[in-house]
Motif scaffolding. Structure first.
Motif, PDB file in Angstrom:
ATOM      1  N   GLY A 132     -12.947  -3.578   7.085  1.00  0.00           N
ATOM      2  CA  GLY A 132     -12.926  -3.108   5.598  1.00  0.00           C
ATOM      3  C   GLY A 132     -14.154  -4.477   5.514  1.00  0.00           C
ATOM      4  N   GLY A 133     -13.660  -5.332   5.556  1.00  0.00           N
ATOM      5  CA  GLY A 133     -14.845  -6.735   4.775  1.00  0.00           C
ATOM      6  C   GLY A 133     -16.281  -6.443   4.520  1.00  0.00           C
ATOM      7  N   SER A 181      -6.168  -3.786  -5.865  1.00  0.00           N
ATOM      8  CA  SER A 181      -6.968  -2.554  -6.099  1.00  0.00           C
ATOM      9  C   SER A 181      -7.976  -2.277  -7.629  1.00  0.00           C
ATOM     10  CB  SER A 181      -6.395  -1.065  -5.994  1.00  0.00           C
ATOM     11  OG  SER A 181      -6.304  -0.980  -7.420  1.00  0.00           O
ATOM     12  N   GLY A 182      -7.684  -3.088  -8.573  1.00  0.00           N
ATOM     13  CA  GLY A 182      -8.575  -3.076  -9.720  1.00  0.00           C
ATOM     14  C   GLY A 182      -8.319  -1.793 -10.397  1.00  0.00           C
ATOM     15  N   THR A 220     -17.038  -2.773   4.719  1.00  0.00           N
ATOM     16  CA  THR A 220     -16.990  -1.209   3.738  1.00  0.00           C
ATOM     17  C   THR A 220     -16.697  -1.764   2.369  1.00  0.00           C
ATOM     18  OG1 THR A 220     -15.628  -0.822   5.373  1.00  0.00           O
ATOM     19  CG2 THR A 220     -17.232  -0.206   5.967  1.00  0.00           C
ATOM     20  N   ALA A 221     -15.621  -2.228   2.318  1.00  0.00           N
ATOM     21  CA  ALA A 221     -14.657  -2.273   1.626  1.00  0.00           C
ATOM     22  C   ALA A 221     -14.644  -3.183  -0.020  1.00  0.00           C
ATOM     23  CB  ALA A 221     -13.575  -1.750   1.580  1.00  0.00           C
ATOM     24  N   ASN A 222     -14.108  -4.587   0.776  1.00  0.00           N
ATOM     25  CA  ASN A 222     -14.143  -5.647  -0.240  1.00  0.00           C
ATOM     26  C   ASN A 222     -14.214  -6.674   0.881  1.00  0.00           C
ATOM     27  OD1 ASN A 222     -13.205  -8.451  -1.495  1.00  0.00           O
ATOM     28  ND2 ASN A 222     -12.618  -6.208  -2.894  1.00  0.00           N
ATOM     29  N   ARG A 223     -15.312  -7.625   0.386  1.00  0.00           N
ATOM     30  CA  ARG A 223     -15.374  -8.920   1.323  1.00  0.00           C
ATOM     31  C   ARG A 223     -13.864  -9.768   1.167  1.00  0.00           C
ATOM     32  NH1 ARG A 223     -21.705 -11.424   0.864  1.00  0.00           N
ATOM     33  NH2 ARG A 223     -22.971  -9.351   0.811  1.00  0.00           N
ATOM     34  N   ARG A 224     -13.197  -9.773   0.876  1.00  0.00           N
ATOM     35  CA  ARG A 224     -11.407 -10.557   0.964  1.00  0.00           C
ATOM     36  C   ARG A 224     -10.831  -9.739   1.713  1.00  0.00           C
ATOM     37  NH1 ARG A 224      -8.961  -8.878  -4.944  1.00  0.00           N
ATOM     38  NH2 ARG A 224      -9.866  -7.685  -4.224  1.00  0.00           N
ATOM     39  N   ILE A 225     -11.378  -8.792   2.381  1.00  0.00           N
ATOM     40  CA  ILE A 225     -10.688  -8.522   3.851  1.00  0.00           C
ATOM     41  C   ILE A 225     -10.920  -9.652   4.919  1.00  0.00           C
ATOM     42  CG2 ILE A 225     -10.500  -6.861   5.513  1.00  0.00           C
ATOM     43  CD1 ILE A 225     -10.744  -4.623   2.605  1.00  0.00           C
ATOM     44  N   GLU A 283       0.673  -1.384  -0.068  1.00  0.00           N
ATOM     45  CA  GLU A 283      -0.058   0.087  -0.519  1.00  0.00           C
ATOM     46  C   GLU A 283       0.653   1.867   0.071  1.00  0.00           C
ATOM     47  OE1 GLU A 283      -3.506  -1.764   1.941  1.00  0.00           O
ATOM     48  OE2 GLU A 283      -1.447  -1.295   3.587  1.00  0.00           O
TER      49      GLU A 283
END
Length: 120
Positions: A93-94, A36-37, A96-101, A23
């Motif tokens: 994070g999972g 991030s994509g 609010t941002a991305n379930r992969r977290i 990061e």
């Protein structure tokens, strides 16, 4: 169980050190953009935010290393505190941002926390 707990805490610390590098230093390069994509423009625009996240991940890694190095009861308390922080950050994070977290951060933290508590 103590050895398992130590290994898991070390792996979570290493994972968060990797997040710091990714990061803070690789966000605009292929590894960061793959994570991030984001295209190049969005990666450049979000780089300061990613660097801030990386810094926090570095603090988590440092706290876990401190917990591994410090004698008990300080070391035990530090390991528990920083692993709880890892799990909370991973769940947040999972959501609010991305379930992969949840899988990449919260699950390893929860496994390590469970092992530390069982060994303690």
């Amino acid at each position: 169980m103590e050895t398992t707990a130590t290994v898991l805490v070390g792996l979570v610390a290493a994972l968060h050190a990797y997040f710091l590098v990714l990061e803070m230093f690789l966000w605009e390069r292929p590894p960061g953009r793959k994570l991030s994509g984001f295209d190049a423009d969005l990666a450049r625009a979000t780089a300061p935010l990613a660097a801030n996240q990386g810094l926090y991940n570095g603090f988590l890694a440092a706290g876990l290393v401190w917990g591994l190095c410090a004698g008990d009861p300080t070391g035990f308390g530090a390991r528990v505190f920083f692993l709880v922080c890892v799990v909370v950050a991973g769940v947040y994070g999972g959501i609010t941002a991305n379930r992969r977290i949840l899988i990449a951060q919260a699950l390893p933290g929860a496994l390590a926390l469970g092992a530390v508590l069982l060994a303690g």
